[in-house]
Structure formats: structure tokens, C-alpha cells
Write an enzyme that holds these catalytic residues in place. Structure first.
Site, PDB file in Angstrom:
ATOM      1  N   ALA A   8      32.388 108.967  61.177  1.00  0.00           N
ATOM      2  CA  ALA A   8      33.262 110.224  60.683  1.00  0.00           C
ATOM      3  C   ALA A   8      33.915 110.484  59.058  1.00  0.00           C
ATOM      4  O   ALA A   8      33.810 111.249  58.618  1.00  0.00           O
ATOM      5  CB  ALA A   8      32.505 111.105  61.075  1.00  0.00           C
ATOM      6  N   LYS A   9      34.784 109.206  60.010  1.00  0.00           N
ATOM      7  CA  LYS A   9      36.057 109.560  58.714  1.00  0.00           C
ATOM      8  C   LYS A   9      36.549 108.250  57.804  1.00  0.00           C
ATOM      9  O   LYS A   9      37.449 108.270  57.037  1.00  0.00           O
ATOM     10  CB  LYS A   9      37.182 108.975  60.156  1.00  0.00           C
ATOM     11  CG  LYS A   9      37.335 110.670  61.464  1.00  0.00           C
ATOM     12  CD  LYS A   9      38.783 110.532  62.171  1.00  0.00           C
ATOM     13  CE  LYS A   9      38.938 111.649  63.047  1.00  0.00           C
ATOM     14  NZ  LYS A   9      40.256 111.653  63.776  1.00  0.00           N
ATOM     15  N   LYS A  11      34.914 105.926  55.055  1.00  0.00           N
ATOM     16  CA  LYS A  11      34.303 106.570  53.287  1.00  0.00           C
ATOM     17  C   LYS A  11      33.328 106.877  52.928  1.00  0.00           C
ATOM     18  O   LYS A  11      33.136 108.075  53.275  1.00  0.00           O
ATOM     19  CB  LYS A  11      34.870 105.102  52.604  1.00  0.00           C
ATOM     20  CG  LYS A  11      36.495 104.889  52.218  1.00  0.00           C
ATOM     21  CD  LYS A  11      37.002 104.469  50.848  1.00  0.00           C
ATOM     22  CE  LYS A  11      37.903 103.989  50.914  1.00  0.00           C
ATOM     23  NZ  LYS A  11      38.529 102.788  49.481  1.00  0.00           N
ATOM     24  N   THR A  77      25.703  97.535  58.180  1.00  0.00           N
ATOM     25  CA  THR A  77      25.020  96.307  57.793  1.00  0.00           C
ATOM     26  C   THR A  77      25.187  95.150  59.058  1.00  0.00           C
ATOM     27  O   THR A  77      25.996  95.939  59.862  1.00  0.00           O
ATOM     28  CB  THR A  77      25.024  95.852  56.753  1.00  0.00           C
ATOM     29  OG1 THR A  77      26.897  95.563  56.103  1.00  0.00           O
ATOM     30  CG2 THR A  77      24.758  96.759  55.983  1.00  0.00           C
ATOM     31  N   ALA A 102      18.305 100.174  56.779  1.00  0.00           N
ATOM     32  CA  ALA A 102      18.486 100.532  55.599  1.00  0.00           C
ATOM     33  C   ALA A 102      19.724  99.934  55.257  1.00  0.00           C
ATOM     34  O   ALA A 102      20.744 100.191  55.177  1.00  0.00           O
ATOM     35  CB  ALA A 102      17.766 101.352  55.326  1.00  0.00           C
ATOM     36  N   PRO A 103      19.304  98.292  54.447  1.00  0.00           N
ATOM     37  CA  PRO A 103      20.078  97.815  54.046  1.00  0.00           C
ATOM     38  C   PRO A 103      20.853  98.499  52.870  1.00  0.00           C
ATOM     39  O   PRO A 103      22.401  98.431  52.358  1.00  0.00           O
ATOM     40  CB  PRO A 103      19.820  96.549  53.055  1.00  0.00           C
ATOM     41  CG  PRO A 103      18.085  96.592  53.024  1.00  0.00           C
ATOM     42  CD  PRO A 103      17.884  98.023  54.387  1.00  0.00           C
ATOM     43  N   HIS A 132      31.145  94.112  45.603  1.00  0.00           N
ATOM     44  CA  HIS A 132      31.703  95.265  46.747  1.00  0.00           C
ATOM     45  C   HIS A 132      32.954  95.221  46.748  1.00  0.00           C
ATOM     46  O   HIS A 132      33.785  94.446  45.964  1.00  0.00           O
ATOM     47  CB  HIS A 132      31.154  94.838  47.642  1.00  0.00           C
ATOM     48  CG  HIS A 132      29.556  95.112  48.292  1.00  0.00           C
ATOM     49  ND1 HIS A 132      29.132  94.125  48.097  1.00  0.00           N
ATOM     50  CD2 HIS A 132      28.866  96.015  48.677  1.00  0.00           C
ATOM     51  CE1 HIS A 132      27.630  94.925  47.938  1.00  0.00           C
ATOM     52  NE2 HIS A 132      27.708  96.274  48.212  1.00  0.00           N
ATOM     53  N   LYS A 136      34.253  95.161  52.077  1.00  0.00           N
ATOM     54  CA  LYS A 136      33.054  95.290  52.780  1.00  0.00           C
ATOM     55  C   LYS A 136      33.664  94.262  54.199  1.00  0.00           C
ATOM     56  O   LYS A 136      33.813  93.229  53.670  1.00  0.00           O
ATOM     57  CB  LYS A 136      32.894  94.887  52.155  1.00  0.00           C
ATOM     58  CG  LYS A 136      31.251  95.012  52.439  1.00  0.00           C
ATOM     59  CD  LYS A 136      30.320  95.180  51.507  1.00  0.00           C
ATOM     60  CE  LYS A 136      28.723  94.604  52.033  1.00  0.00           C
ATOM     61  NZ  LYS A 136      28.618  95.987  52.887  1.00  0.00           N
ATOM     62  N   THR A 143      22.034  94.177  51.100  1.00  0.00           N
ATOM     63  CA  THR A 143      21.021  94.179  49.887  1.00  0.00           C
ATOM     64  C   THR A 143      20.898  93.055  49.308  1.00  0.00           C
ATOM     65  O   THR A 143      19.423  93.026  49.059  1.00  0.00           O
ATOM     66  CB  THR A 143      21.434  95.335  49.029  1.00  0.00           C
ATOM     67  OG1 THR A 143      21.852  96.919  49.898  1.00  0.00           O
ATOM     68  CG2 THR A 143      20.690  95.520  47.770  1.00  0.00           C
TER      69      THR A 143
END
Length: 245
Positions: A8-9, A11, A77, A102-103, A132, A136, A143
Site C-alpha cells: 500500500a505504500k 508507488k 510480476t 496479470a502481467p 522501465h 523494477k 508483459t
């Protein structure tokens, strides 16, 4: 529906907290981040969870959620075939619980994957460049991996990518995902972007999608949250919810 957010914290997680709070038909029941007990979800009678955490913790999260009959919409992911198989094994013991992984939840990204699959049989060559932000954790992106697999499936039985490269530095031709070269860029200032390049005699086709802001994921995530319990078991991607098959 009572919805909790894991991560929740972060981005993306913070964006999802705001999205759930703004949705008239959803109630934000819990905000859970690193160090917070997952039991917060059961104590708040959470019915479904949005997970945007980290590949290192997502499997533990899913085991807890499935054990407690809490539906999950997962944007984290790093799901290998072995991880997917493990999730299916957990779900077999809780047949009324639903997990959607979901990717990518951006509608444009999902459409671009669909378009790439449609185009793939008509071109001799295909390569993917995904770009990206440098925070990441995984490369290539989920994706890009999913797109490469869809292209490979659509090209089954056709000749492989023509490539006469005989000498190169390690990694210069990208990662090989089911025969499709995938190149990963990590650059400050980026959010999430992907180019699928197709080529054949006399022409090329580029399919590009850009997420310029993390709010691009919101419509797809909320669609998944609202409909996840309609699909007990494991669902990969939001394509079925968009009638893209």
C-alpha cells in the site's frame, strides 16, 4: 466489496489505495505494507486483495490469501511456470477462491499484446524492447515475457527469426523467450513502455504502448477486482474480462 491493498505504500500500491477509496461500490478495508501482519486482512473481513508487492514475497502472500478464502488480484510480476503451478495447487484445495494474475493491467498494454499475437504469423521477424524505471526488480518484464510467448504460439510451425549473428558480446541479442529476442532497458524517468517490432520483406510494423503514469493501471485493476470472484481458480491476464481470446 471489502478490498485490501498489499504494498500500500509503494508507488503503484498508493495509487490503488486512492482508486479503491474513490470507487463508490468498493470499501478500502486494509492497507498492508512491508512489516505489517497479513492477519490484518482477516481481522478486517477483507474479501479481495490487490497485490503490488515484490516477487520475493508474493508467493507467501498468495498462500495466506488462498488459505483464508480471500480473492486476489495480482500485479506483482516474476511468475515462473513453477510458481503458477504452485498457485494452482493451493487453489485446488480452495475451489471457491479466485486468483487473477496479470502481467499488465493497462488496457492499452493488453490490447497491444493482443494485436501482436494477431500480427505475428504475417512477419518473418519479431523482437521486443521493453523499457522501465530502474527500480523494477525483474527483467525482462512480465508483459514482455507474455508478449513473446503469445507471438511464439501464433508463429508455431513457421520458420524461426532469421539471424546470421555468429559473434556477439553476451546479452547483445537480448534474452531468448521462446525464440523471440527480448531487450530490457532500465532508465531513470521512464514508467512502463514496450515496443514490439515485426519485419518482413519490404516492410516493418511497430506496436508501441506507453504507460505515462501509474493511473493507467487503475481501470484494469478495478475491473479485475469487481469480477474476480466470478472466476474461481486461476485466471492469467485480464483478456477474458475484455472478451479478448
Amino acid at each position: 466489496m471489502r478490498v485490501g491493498v498489499l504494498g500500500a505504500k509503494g508507488k503503484v500500491g498508493a495509487t490503488m489505495v486512492s482508486a479503491v477509496e474513490s470507487a463508490a461500490d468498493l470499501t478500502l478495508s486494509a492497507e498492508v505494507d512491508a512489516g505489517d501482519p497479513l492477519s490484518t486482512l482477516t481481522e478486517t473481513n477483507t474479501e479481495a486483495v490487490i497485490d503490488f508487492t515484490h516477487p520475493d514475497v508474493v508467493m507467501g502472500n498468495l498462500e495466506f490469501l488462498i488459505d483464508n478464502g480471500i480473492h486476489a488480484v495480482v500485479g506483482t510480476t516474476g511468475f515462473t511456470a513453477e510458481r503458477v503451478e504452485q498457485v494452482q495447487s493451493w487453489l485446488a484445495k480452495k475451489p471457491s477462491t479466485a486468483v487473477l494474475i496479470a502481467p499488465n493491467f493497462a488496457i492499452g498494454a493488453v490490447l497491444s499484446m493482443h494485436f501482436a499475437k494477431q500480427a505475428a504469423p504475417f512477419f518473418d521477424s519479431a523482437e521486443i524492447i521493453e523499457l522501465h524505471h530502474p527500480q523494477k526488480a525483474d527483467a525482462p518484464s512480465g508483459t514482455a515475457t507474455r508478449t513473446a510467448k503469445l507471438i511464439a504460439e501464433a508463429r508455431e510451425g513457421l520458420a524461426p527469426n532469421p539471424d546470421a549473428t555468429s559473434t556477439s558480446l553476451p546479452g547483445a541479442r537480448g534474452a531468448d523467450v521462446d525464440g523471440i529476442p527480448v531487450h530490457a532497458v532500465r532508465l531513470a524517468g521512464l514508467v512502463a513502455h514496450q515496443e514490439v517490432l515485426f519485419g518482413t520483406q519490404g516492410e516493418t510494423l511497430t506496436i508501441r504502448h506507453d504507460s505515462l503514469d501509474r493511473t493507467s493501471f487503475v481501470p484494469g485493476v478495478l475491473l479485475a477486482v469487481r469480477r474476480v470472484r466470478e472466476r474461481p481458480g486461476l485466471t492469467i491476464g485480464i483478456e477474458p474480462l475484455l472478451n479478448l481470446q
